[in-house]
Design a protein around this motif. Structure first.
Motif, PDB file in Angstrom:
ATOM      1  N   PHE A 193      -1.352   0.786  -3.482  1.00  0.00           N
ATOM      2  CA  PHE A 193      -1.044   0.842  -2.053  1.00  0.00           C
ATOM      3  C   PHE A 193      -2.131   0.184  -1.206  1.00  0.00           C
ATOM      4  O   PHE A 193      -1.836  -0.334  -0.125  1.00  0.00           O
ATOM      5  CB  PHE A 193      -0.824   2.291  -1.623  1.00  0.00           C
ATOM      6  N   ALA A 194      -3.372   0.180  -1.691  1.00  0.00           N
ATOM      7  CA  ALA A 194      -4.435  -0.498  -0.941  1.00  0.00           C
ATOM      8  C   ALA A 194      -4.204  -2.004  -0.934  1.00  0.00           C
ATOM      9  O   ALA A 194      -4.376  -2.669   0.104  1.00  0.00           O
ATOM     10  CB  ALA A 194      -5.798  -0.168  -1.539  1.00  0.00           C
ATOM     11  N   SER A 195      -3.814  -2.554  -2.077  1.00  0.00           N
ATOM     12  CA  SER A 195      -3.616  -4.005  -2.172  1.00  0.00           C
ATOM     13  C   SER A 195      -2.329  -4.455  -1.483  1.00  0.00           C
ATOM     14  O   SER A 195      -2.345  -5.344  -0.628  1.00  0.00           O
ATOM     15  CB  SER A 195      -3.605  -4.433  -3.641  1.00  0.00           C
ATOM     16  N   THR A 196      -1.206  -3.829  -1.829  1.00  0.00           N
ATOM     17  CA  THR A 196       0.061  -4.233  -1.227  1.00  0.00           C
ATOM     18  C   THR A 196       0.146  -3.824   0.246  1.00  0.00           C
ATOM     19  O   THR A 196       0.760  -4.532   1.049  1.00  0.00           O
ATOM     20  CB  THR A 196       1.238  -3.631  -2.005  1.00  0.00           C
ATOM     21  N   GLY A 197      -0.461  -2.674   0.578  1.00  0.00           N
ATOM     22  CA  GLY A 197      -0.452  -2.251   1.978  1.00  0.00           C
ATOM     23  C   GLY A 197      -1.283  -3.166   2.853  1.00  0.00           C
ATOM     24  O   GLY A 197      -0.885  -3.500   3.980  1.00  0.00           O
ATOM     25  N   LEU A 198      -2.447  -3.584   2.353  1.00  0.00           N
ATOM     26  CA  LEU A 198      -3.283  -4.521   3.117  1.00  0.00           C
ATOM     27  C   LEU A 198      -2.538  -5.827   3.330  1.00  0.00           C
ATOM     28  O   LEU A 198      -2.585  -6.409   4.423  1.00  0.00           O
ATOM     29  CB  LEU A 198      -4.598  -4.769   2.372  1.00  0.00           C
ATOM     30  N   ASN A 204      11.142 -10.409  -2.860  1.00  0.00           N
ATOM     31  CA  ASN A 204      10.183 -10.634  -1.790  1.00  0.00           C
ATOM     32  C   ASN A 204       9.379 -11.913  -2.009  1.00  0.00           C
ATOM     33  O   ASN A 204       8.963 -12.578  -1.051  1.00  0.00           O
ATOM     34  CB  ASN A 204       9.233  -9.435  -1.676  1.00  0.00           C
ATOM     35  N   THR A 205       9.145 -12.249  -3.271  1.00  0.00           N
ATOM     36  CA  THR A 205       8.444 -13.496  -3.564  1.00  0.00           C
ATOM     37  C   THR A 205       9.252 -14.694  -3.080  1.00  0.00           C
ATOM     38  O   THR A 205       8.718 -15.610  -2.428  1.00  0.00           O
ATOM     39  CB  THR A 205       8.186 -13.622  -5.078  1.00  0.00           C
ATOM     40  N   PHE A 206      10.550 -14.697  -3.376  1.00  0.00           N
ATOM     41  CA  PHE A 206      11.416 -15.779  -2.906  1.00  0.00           C
ATOM     42  C   PHE A 206      11.485 -15.806  -1.371  1.00  0.00           C
ATOM     43  O   PHE A 206      11.506 -16.888  -0.763  1.00  0.00           O
ATOM     44  CB  PHE A 206      12.815 -15.627  -3.492  1.00  0.00           C
ATOM     45  N   LEU A 207      11.509 -14.643  -0.753  1.00  0.00           N
ATOM     46  CA  LEU A 207      11.566 -14.588   0.708  1.00  0.00           C
ATOM     47  C   LEU A 207      10.313 -15.193   1.336  1.00  0.00           C
ATOM     48  O   LEU A 207      10.399 -16.001   2.283  1.00  0.00           O
ATOM     49  CB  LEU A 207      11.730 -13.134   1.166  1.00  0.00           C
ATOM     50  N   LEU A 208       9.146 -14.824   0.816  1.00  0.00           N
ATOM     51  CA  LEU A 208       7.906 -15.343   1.392  1.00  0.00           C
ATOM     52  C   LEU A 208       7.755 -16.839   1.151  1.00  0.00           C
ATOM     53  O   LEU A 208       7.341 -17.585   2.046  1.00  0.00           O
ATOM     54  CB  LEU A 208       6.705 -14.585   0.822  1.00  0.00           C
ATOM     55  N   LEU A 209       8.064 -17.290  -0.054  1.00  0.00           N
ATOM     56  CA  LEU A 209       7.953 -18.725  -0.336  1.00  0.00           C
ATOM     57  C   LEU A 209       8.938 -19.516   0.520  1.00  0.00           C
ATOM     58  O   LEU A 209       8.606 -20.607   1.015  1.00  0.00           O
ATOM     59  CB  LEU A 209       8.203 -18.982  -1.817  1.00  0.00           C
ATOM     60  N   SER A 210      10.126 -18.968   0.717  1.00  0.00           N
ATOM     61  CA  SER A 210      11.104 -19.637   1.580  1.00  0.00           C
ATOM     62  C   SER A 210      10.634 -19.675   3.023  1.00  0.00           C
ATOM     63  O   SER A 210      10.801 -20.684   3.719  1.00  0.00           O
ATOM     64  CB  SER A 210      12.457 -18.920   1.486  1.00  0.00           C
ATOM     65  N   SER A 211      10.034 -18.582   3.473  1.00  0.00           N
ATOM     66  CA  SER A 211       9.524 -18.553   4.844  1.00  0.00           C
ATOM     67  C   SER A 211       8.418 -19.593   5.036  1.00  0.00           C
ATOM     68  O   SER A 211       8.335 -20.235   6.089  1.00  0.00           O
ATOM     69  CB  SER A 211       9.007 -17.153   5.186  1.00  0.00           C
ATOM     70  N   THR A 247       5.019   5.707 -13.393  1.00  0.00           N
ATOM     71  CA  THR A 247       6.102   4.773 -13.697  1.00  0.00           C
ATOM     72  C   THR A 247       6.024   3.608 -12.722  1.00  0.00           C
ATOM     73  O   THR A 247       6.409   3.735 -11.553  1.00  0.00           O
ATOM     74  CB  THR A 247       7.474   5.452 -13.584  1.00  0.00           C
ATOM     75  N   PRO A 248       5.499   2.470 -13.149  1.00  0.00           N
ATOM     76  CA  PRO A 248       5.328   1.343 -12.229  1.00  0.00           C
ATOM     77  C   PRO A 248       6.659   0.762 -11.793  1.00  0.00           C
ATOM     78  O   PRO A 248       7.698   0.961 -12.446  1.00  0.00           O
ATOM     79  CB  PRO A 248       4.525   0.333 -13.047  1.00  0.00           C
ATOM     80  N   LEU A 249       6.636   0.028 -10.692  1.00  0.00           N
ATOM     81  CA  LEU A 249       7.850  -0.572 -10.159  1.00  0.00           C
ATOM     82  C   LEU A 249       8.246  -1.794 -10.980  1.00  0.00           C
ATOM     83  O   LEU A 249       7.403  -2.481 -11.553  1.00  0.00           O
ATOM     84  CB  LEU A 249       7.624  -0.970  -8.700  1.00  0.00           C
ATOM     85  N   ASP A 250       9.531  -2.047 -11.016  1.00  0.00           N
ATOM     86  CA  ASP A 250      10.057  -3.193 -11.752  1.00  0.00           C
ATOM     87  C   ASP A 250       9.695  -4.481 -11.008  1.00  0.00           C
ATOM     88  O   ASP A 250      10.148  -4.694  -9.872  1.00  0.00           O
ATOM     89  CB  ASP A 250      11.573  -3.077 -11.880  1.00  0.00           C
ATOM     90  N   PRO A 251       8.893  -5.371 -11.601  1.00  0.00           N
ATOM     91  CA  PRO A 251       8.490  -6.589 -10.889  1.00  0.00           C
ATOM     92  C   PRO A 251       9.636  -7.555 -10.645  1.00  0.00           C
ATOM     93  O   PRO A 251       9.538  -8.418  -9.758  1.00  0.00           O
ATOM     94  CB  PRO A 251       7.447  -7.203 -11.831  1.00  0.00           C
ATOM     95  N   VAL A 307      -1.164 -15.802   3.670  1.00  0.00           N
ATOM     96  CA  VAL A 307      -0.412 -14.605   3.287  1.00  0.00           C
ATOM     97  C   VAL A 307       0.473 -14.886   2.076  1.00  0.00           C
ATOM     98  O   VAL A 307       0.591 -14.058   1.153  1.00  0.00           O
ATOM     99  CB  VAL A 307       0.442 -14.105   4.482  1.00  0.00           C
ATOM    100  N   ASP A 308       1.096 -16.063   2.045  1.00  0.00           N
ATOM    101  CA  ASP A 308       1.934 -16.442   0.904  1.00  0.00           C
ATOM    102  C   ASP A 308       1.131 -16.490  -0.393  1.00  0.00           C
ATOM    103  O   ASP A 308       1.563 -15.964  -1.432  1.00  0.00           O
ATOM    104  CB  ASP A 308       2.571 -17.810   1.153  1.00  0.00           C
ATOM    105  N   VAL A 309      -0.027 -17.137  -0.335  1.00  0.00           N
ATOM    106  CA  VAL A 309      -0.841 -17.306  -1.545  1.00  0.00           C
ATOM    107  C   VAL A 309      -1.318 -15.947  -2.057  1.00  0.00           C
ATOM    108  O   VAL A 309      -1.298 -15.681  -3.274  1.00  0.00           O
ATOM    109  CB  VAL A 309      -2.033 -18.238  -1.263  1.00  0.00           C
ATOM    110  N   VAL A 310      -1.744 -15.078  -1.161  1.00  0.00           N
ATOM    111  CA  VAL A 310      -2.204 -13.750  -1.572  1.00  0.00           C
ATOM    112  C   VAL A 310      -1.076 -12.990  -2.260  1.00  0.00           C
ATOM    113  O   VAL A 310      -1.293 -12.296  -3.270  1.00  0.00           O
ATOM    114  CB  VAL A 310      -2.734 -12.958  -0.364  1.00  0.00           C
ATOM    115  N   TRP A 311       0.145 -13.122  -1.739  1.00  0.00           N
ATOM    116  CA  TRP A 311       1.269 -12.415  -2.356  1.00  0.00           C
ATOM    117  C   TRP A 311       1.515 -12.897  -3.781  1.00  0.00           C
ATOM    118  O   TRP A 311       1.874 -12.089  -4.655  1.00  0.00           O
ATOM    119  CB  TRP A 311       2.539 -12.586  -1.529  1.00  0.00           C
ATOM    120  N   LEU A 312       1.349 -14.178  -4.047  1.00  0.00           N
ATOM    121  CA  LEU A 312       1.532 -14.682  -5.410  1.00  0.00           C
ATOM    122  C   LEU A 312       0.542 -14.021  -6.366  1.00  0.00           C
ATOM    123  O   LEU A 312       0.903 -13.644  -7.492  1.00  0.00           O
ATOM    124  CB  LEU A 312       1.357 -16.201  -5.436  1.00  0.00           C
ATOM    125  N   PHE A 313      -0.709 -13.878  -5.931  1.00  0.00           N
ATOM    126  CA  PHE A 313      -1.698 -13.180  -6.751  1.00  0.00           C
ATOM    127  C   PHE A 313      -1.314 -11.718  -6.945  1.00  0.00           C
ATOM    128  O   PHE A 313      -1.455 -11.166  -8.043  1.00  0.00           O
ATOM    129  CB  PHE A 313      -3.085 -13.287  -6.118  1.00  0.00           C
TER     130      PHE A 313
END
Length: 269
Positions: A205-210, A140-147, A129-133, A252-258
């Motif tokens: 977990f490999a992608s988001t954890g990294l 977290n996307t808004f937090l990182l872009l704001s940062s 059951t994947p997480l709700d995007p 770090v911001d750009v990677v999170w968008l991907f």
């Protein structure tokens, strides 16, 4: 006879004095790697070896970076040529990090674009059951872009001589980064799957954890810059370390968008 000889340097580069930190860093990383292998394979005292390796690596890095700060701030070794070389080194490091993430995305798309019959031929696999995007990941996307916006504001404020604005921008960036990390931890604790749950869990977990590790490192990077700004070590003309932390944070911001688009949104459809 006067033995006080004044030495003149006729080139803009810094010839680094002999330092024990490179060799000590190598042995500390070796200890850290051995400890990680022992711990992951369940050997006795593997956790202790891993902890010692982590402490040694962190301590040596602090001492090494302290010397670099001293060379640039108090000894005047960081000329324009030296700063350009340091920035080039950071850019090459980020390029190597880009390829690290490319390898993770490659593994993710290799399994998701053409799911194997062993996982039911669908993605996400049956039982996952994947997480709700549009829940924590979107926040977290808004937090990182704001940062990223606040750290850019702090950079321009420092260049303009607005020291208070620079400090405020950096503090807000650190606060948002800490909140992001806390939400990421909460998301992990509430997830209905683990890294051991097949290829989906491993890829997620490999992608988001990294990326999470990079967020923590970037937060420390920016926190050091904040301390240096408060202590008047960085000025509108001399803030190479601050610019390096900003460049790393935007990466770090750009990677999170991907990650958000590929892993959370597309991987959930």
């Amino acid at each position: 006879m006067n033995n006080n000889i004044i030495k003149f340097q006729y080139f803009p580069f810094h010839l680094v004095d002999p330092s024990p930190w490179p060799i000590l860093t190598s042995f500390s990383l070796l200890n850290l790697t051995i400890g990680a292998v022992l711990y992951m394979h369940g050997y006795n005292n593997g956790g202790y070896v891993l902890t010692i390796g982590f402490i040694l690596t962190t301590y040596v890095m602090i001492l090494w970076f302290k010397d670099v700060v001293t060379e640039g701030t108090y000894l005047g070794h960081h000329t324009t040529e030296v700063k350009n070389g340091l920035m080039l080194g950071l850019i090459l490091f980020i390029v190597s990090e880009v390829f690290a993430f490319i390898s993770v995305f490659w593994a993710y798309f290799h399994s998701s674009l053409s799911p194997a019959i062993e996982i039911g031929g669908i993605w996400p696999p049956i039982g996952i059951t994947p997480l709700d995007p549009f829940a924590i990941p979107l926040l977290n996307t808004f937090l990182l872009l704001s940062s990223g916006a606040f750290i850019t504001y702090g950079h321009h404020a420092l260049i303009a001589g607005n020291r208070k604005g620079a400090i405020d921008g950096v503090i807000l960036t650190i606060i948002l980064a800490v909140i992001f990390t806390a939400l990421q931890y909460y998301e992990y604790s509430e997830a209905g799957f683990t890294i051991a749950d097949g290829v989906y869990g491993s890829a997620f977990f490999a992608s988001t954890g990294l990326h999470g590790i990079h967020v923590i490192i970037g937060t420390i990077f920016i926190a050091v810059a904040l301390i240096r700004i408060i202590n008047y070590q960085l000025t509108n003309k001399h803030h190479n370390g601050f610019e390096s932390s900003i460049l790393y944070w935007h990466f770090v911001d750009v990677v999170w968008l991907f990650l958000f688009v590929a892993v959370y949104f597309w991987g959930n459809t």
